[in-house]
Design a protein around this motif. Structure first.
Motif, PDB file in Angstrom:
ATOM      1  N   ARG A  82       0.843  -1.199   0.000  1.00 45.74           N
ATOM      2  CA  ARG A  82       0.000   0.000   0.000  1.00 45.74           C
ATOM      3  C   ARG A  82       0.885   1.258   0.000  1.00 45.74           C
ATOM      4  N   LEU A  83       1.960   1.201   0.773  1.00 43.26           N
ATOM      5  CA  LEU A  83       2.839   2.369   0.895  1.00 43.26           C
ATOM      6  C   LEU A  83       3.407   2.764  -0.473  1.00 43.26           C
ATOM      7  N   LEU A  84       3.943   1.777  -1.196  1.00 44.45           N
ATOM      8  CA  LEU A  84       4.554   2.066  -2.503  1.00 44.45           C
ATOM      9  C   LEU A  84       3.502   2.513  -3.514  1.00 44.45           C
ATOM     10  N   GLU A  85       2.351   1.834  -3.501  1.00 42.07           N
ATOM     11  CA  GLU A  85       1.312   2.209  -4.457  1.00 42.07           C
ATOM     12  C   GLU A  85       0.850   3.646  -4.213  1.00 42.07           C
ATOM     13  N   LEU A  86       0.672   3.981  -2.936  1.00 44.97           N
ATOM     14  CA  LEU A  86       0.129   5.312  -2.641  1.00 44.97           C
ATOM     15  C   LEU A  86       1.170   6.421  -2.799  1.00 44.97           C
ATOM     16  N   TYR A  87       2.452   6.121  -2.527  1.00 48.48           N
ATOM     17  CA  TYR A  87       3.503   7.107  -2.877  1.00 48.48           C
ATOM     18  C   TYR A  87       3.445   7.388  -4.384  1.00 48.48           C
ATOM     19  N   THR A  88       3.364   6.307  -5.167  1.00 48.61           N
ATOM     20  CA  THR A  88       3.385   6.452  -6.629  1.00 48.61           C
ATOM     21  C   THR A  88       2.165   7.229  -7.124  1.00 48.61           C
ATOM     22  N   ARG A  89       0.996   6.859  -6.603  1.00 42.03           N
ATOM     23  CA  ARG A  89      -0.233   7.528  -7.063  1.00 42.03           C
ATOM     24  C   ARG A  89      -0.236   9.008  -6.677  1.00 42.03           C
ATOM     25  N   ALA A  90       0.230   9.292  -5.451  1.00 39.50           N
ATOM     26  CA  ALA A  90       0.255  10.685  -5.002  1.00 39.50           C
ATOM     27  C   ALA A  90       1.249  11.493  -5.836  1.00 39.50           C
ATOM     28  N   ALA A  91       2.375  10.878  -6.181  1.00 37.93           N
ATOM     29  CA  ALA A  91       3.371  11.586  -6.996  1.00 37.93           C
ATOM     30  C   ALA A  91       2.838  11.808  -8.412  1.00 37.93           C
ATOM     31  N   GLU A  92       2.165  10.786  -8.940  1.00 33.38           N
ATOM     32  CA  GLU A  92       1.586  10.929 -10.286  1.00 33.38           C
ATOM     33  C   GLU A  92       0.556  12.053 -10.329  1.00 33.38           C
ATOM     34  N   LYS A  93      -0.226  12.139  -9.269  1.00 37.57           N
ATOM     35  CA  LYS A  93      -1.229  13.215  -9.180  1.00 37.57           C
ATOM     36  C   LYS A  93      -0.546  14.574  -9.221  1.00 37.57           C
ATOM     37  N   ASN A  94       0.668  14.625  -8.666  1.00 35.97           N
ATOM     38  CA  ASN A  94       1.440  15.874  -8.679  1.00 35.97           C
ATOM     39  C   ASN A  94       2.327  15.973  -9.921  1.00 35.97           C
ATOM     40  N   LYS A  95       1.992  15.231 -10.970  1.00 34.07           N
ATOM     41  CA  LYS A  95       2.627  15.345 -12.295  1.00 34.07           C
ATOM     42  C   LYS A  95       4.045  14.752 -12.396  1.00 34.07           C
ATOM     43  N   VAL A  96       4.392  13.866 -11.483  1.00 35.10           N
ATOM     44  CA  VAL A  96       5.672  13.170 -11.627  1.00 35.10           C
ATOM     45  C   VAL A  96       5.528  12.152 -12.767  1.00 35.10           C
ATOM     46  N   ASP A  97       6.533  12.079 -13.635  1.00 35.09           N
ATOM     47  CA  ASP A  97       6.544  11.065 -14.702  1.00 35.09           C
ATOM     48  C   ASP A  97       7.266   9.812 -14.214  1.00 35.09           C
ATOM     49  N   TYR A  98       6.809   8.659 -14.707  1.00 36.66           N
ATOM     50  CA  TYR A  98       7.471   7.393 -14.382  1.00 36.66           C
ATOM     51  C   TYR A  98       7.879   6.691 -15.667  1.00 36.66           C
ATOM     52  N   SER A  99       9.015   6.017 -15.622  1.00 40.61           N
ATOM     53  CA  SER A  99       9.421   5.159 -16.732  1.00 40.61           C
ATOM     54  C   SER A  99       9.866   3.829 -16.135  1.00 40.61           C
ATOM     55  N   PHE A 100       8.994   2.799 -16.298  1.00 49.32           N
ATOM     56  CA  PHE A 100       9.283   1.482 -15.714  1.00 49.32           C
ATOM     57  C   PHE A 100       9.857   0.550 -16.768  1.00 49.32           C
ATOM     58  N   TYR A 101      10.410  -0.530 -16.330  1.00 51.40           N
ATOM     59  CA  TYR A 101      11.062  -1.501 -17.223  1.00 51.40           C
ATOM     60  C   TYR A 101      12.022  -0.788 -18.176  1.00 51.40           C
ATOM     61  N   ASN A 102      12.802   0.082 -17.589  1.00 46.12           N
ATOM     62  CA  ASN A 102      13.707   0.888 -18.395  1.00 46.12           C
ATOM     63  C   ASN A 102      15.055   1.029 -17.683  1.00 46.12           C
ATOM     64  N   PRO A 103      15.926   0.024 -17.817  1.00 49.97           N
ATOM     65  CA  PRO A 103      17.218   0.099 -17.126  1.00 49.97           C
ATOM     66  C   PRO A 103      18.073   1.271 -17.614  1.00 49.97           C
ATOM     67  N   VAL A 104      18.727   1.939 -16.672  1.00 47.62           N
ATOM     68  CA  VAL A 104      19.717   2.967 -17.013  1.00 47.62           C
ATOM     69  C   VAL A 104      20.994   2.244 -17.432  1.00 47.62           C
ATOM     70  N   VAL A 105      21.552   2.645 -18.565  1.00 45.87           N
ATOM     71  CA  VAL A 105      22.744   1.966 -19.069  1.00 45.87           C
ATOM     72  C   VAL A 105      24.002   2.824 -18.976  1.00 45.87           C
ATOM     73  N   ASP A 106      23.796   4.137 -18.821  1.00 47.72           N
ATOM     74  CA  ASP A 106      24.973   4.997 -18.648  1.00 47.72           C
ATOM     75  C   ASP A 106      24.535   6.359 -18.109  1.00 47.72           C
ATOM     76  N   ILE A 107      25.449   7.020 -17.450  1.00 47.10           N
ATOM     77  CA  ILE A 107      25.192   8.372 -16.955  1.00 47.10           C
ATOM     78  C   ILE A 107      26.371   9.240 -17.374  1.00 47.10           C
ATOM     79  N   GLU A 108      26.053  10.391 -17.912  1.00 49.41           N
ATOM     80  CA  GLU A 108      27.103  11.253 -18.456  1.00 49.41           C
ATOM     81  C   GLU A 108      26.929  12.649 -17.868  1.00 49.41           C
ATOM     82  N   GLN A 109      27.994  13.175 -17.303  1.00 46.53           N
ATOM     83  CA  GLN A 109      27.913  14.540 -16.783  1.00 46.53           C
ATOM     84  C   GLN A 109      28.016  15.508 -17.944  1.00 46.53           C
TER      85      GLN A 109
END
Lengths: 362, 106
Positions: free
Chosen positions: A156-183
């Motif tokens: 419930r905690l994870l679902e409701l954090y996610t739903r509350a964040a989505e309501k506040n316009k946070v974007d999510y990208s699932f099943y999407n591994p990060v492969v590199d980070i570049e400064q």
């Protein structure tokens, strides 16, 4: 140049959609002032946050400064619940039993040191334990008790954090591994399997995968992986009044048992020996559990910083790069989300956090 | 099947609840399970896994063969605690919480 001009742009990218990444995303999104993306290699609850007993546990956390941080987080839970909805947070009170008379000395010392930061611990006699928790084994010698401990439903905690964040316009990208980070200048390009994201600020909240994320930008993140295995019974009539160090009863009546620790990397298999040891623990703590039906076991990989204490804050010498990785993320998520959102948006925090900086390992 | 059709009898989870999680981006049975409790009951997904996999396949457009099965865990079938506890092994990795608390400042 790996950078592409068509990269989607964000103010903040958070890598990791577990309880820590999601809490940071949610708390930051309450200000409604920044474009936020949370990116995850899989789906919320597929890792550590979904394989936990989910105690909100304070009173045995040492040193006392760490106990105090856990206390603050626990105090935030009722407030969080009013904002994001019913996460089945229950401040049951917590019992940590002991079985030898020598341990009472240690218990009294714990009570004394935790009292300095406002954690009230009572050291109970055998009779007092059995009065509080009549189903507990009469073999118990005593227990430390604090009314501040409890538990929460992690799903419930994870679902409701996610739903509350989505309501506040946070974007999510699932099943999407990060492969590199570049400064790039003062910001970062996050290369993922599904595309490139440009961000002003980057937060590493990968839990057990933190080391790999760090390696993309030449950072050593000093964490270990620890496997924990847990047994779950069928729903039982109310049996336990308190959260016991090792055992808790959920709202639906099922009892969760387990406190194993093995360093076996990312291996999440269950093993018969630990399942048997866990069943032994169940019966030796609460004899009536001998007759309970076990429905399932589960196993999860926890992340434990090398000195056991949380790692969070800015990464020194790297502009706009932040990290938050720790054991006990369920207990700590409200306070970590609060402090990290303060730090990211204003550069200041309402509590001192220097001692949790990754720089202590340098 | 309509939206109110029960997919998981143990936990009484219907099609609508499962579709809600698919809309969040779930791609596996276990993703659906953790959010809805579908498959967490006494039968441990033996009844619902096919129905849920079909719904995932329909929703994501992935062929059924590419939808990972539910993760099976011991004891596979409901087992009395005393049967599991019946050995004399010593708790080497299973620790009491209290044993860990060290009141001395680290």
């Amino acid at each position: 140049m790996k950078s592409r001009t068509h990269a989607e742009a964000y103010d903040v990218v958070i890598i990791g959609a577990g309880v820590i990444g999601n809490s940071i995303a949610y708390h930051l999104s309450e200000q409604n002032s920044q474009n936020i993306l949370v990116i995850d290699k899989s789906f919320p609850l597929s890792g550590t946050s979904g394989s936990t007993q989910a105690w909100v546990w304070v009173h045995t956390k040492t040193p006392s400064s760490y106990g105090e941080l856990s206390l603050f987080s626990s105090e935030l839970y009722p407030y969080l619940e009013r904002k994001i909805g019913d996460v089945e947070y229950k401040r049951t009170g917590g019992l940590a039993p002991f079985f030898t008379e020598e341990e009472r000395e240690k218990a009294l010392k714990l009570a004394e040191s935790q009292a300095k930061v406002g954690i009230d611990i009572k050291v109970l006699s055998r009779d007092e334990v059995l009065k509080k928790e009549p189903s507990f084994s009469p073999n118990v010698v005593g227990a430390t008790f604090s009314s501040i401990d409890g538990n929460v439903n992690p799903f419930r905690l994870l679902e409701l954090y996610t739903r509350a964040a989505e309501k506040n316009k946070v974007d999510y990208s699932f099943y999407n591994p990060v492969v590199d980070i570049e400064q790039q200048g003062d910001g970062y390009m996050v290369h993922s399997e599904k595309g490139v994201f440009r961000t002003k600020k980057l937060i590493l909240a990968g839990g057990p995968w933190s080391k790999q994320l760090g390696s993309f930008i030449g950072l050593d993140i000093p964490v270990k992986l620890v496997r924990g295995q847990v047994l779950i019974t069928e729903p039982l009539a109310p049996l336990l009044n308190y959260t016991i160090g090792g055992i808790r009863q959920a709202n639906n009546g099922e009892v969760l048992i387990g406190y194993s620790k093995e360093e076996v990397g990312y291996n999440r298999q269950g093993t018969l020996d630990v399942i048997q040891e866990t069943a032994n623990m169940a019966v030796s703590f609460v004899p009536a559990l001998a007759n309970a039906n076990v429905v399932r076991s589960f196993s999860g990989v926890r992340v434990v910083p090398e000195d056991g204490l949380p790692i969070f804050g800015e990464i020194p010498g790297r502009k706009n790069l932040y990290i938050a990785t720790m054991h006990s993320g369920i207990t700590l998520s409200p306070v970590i989300g609060t402090l990290m959102s303060e730090l990211i948006s204003s550069g200041e925090t309402s509590l001192p956090i220097e001692k949790y900086s990754i720089s202590r390992f340098a | 099947m309509d939206k109110s059709t029960i997919v998981c009898r143990c936990e009484e989870i219907n099609v609508d609840e499962i579709e809600t999680v698919l809309k969040m981006g779930a791609e596996t049975f276990d993703d659906v399970k953790r959010i809805t409790r579908c498959g967490m009951g006494p039968c441990q997904a033996k009844m619902c896994v096919k129905h849920v996999s079909n719904l995932i396949s329909e929703y994501t457009g992935k062929p059924l063969a590419e939808i990972p099965p539910a993760r099976a865990r011991m004891p596979l079938k409901i087992t009395r605690m005393r049967v599991l506890a019946g050995t004399e092994s010593h708790a080497s990795t299973v620790k009491a919480v209290f044993e860990e608390g060290d009141p001395d400042e680290k």
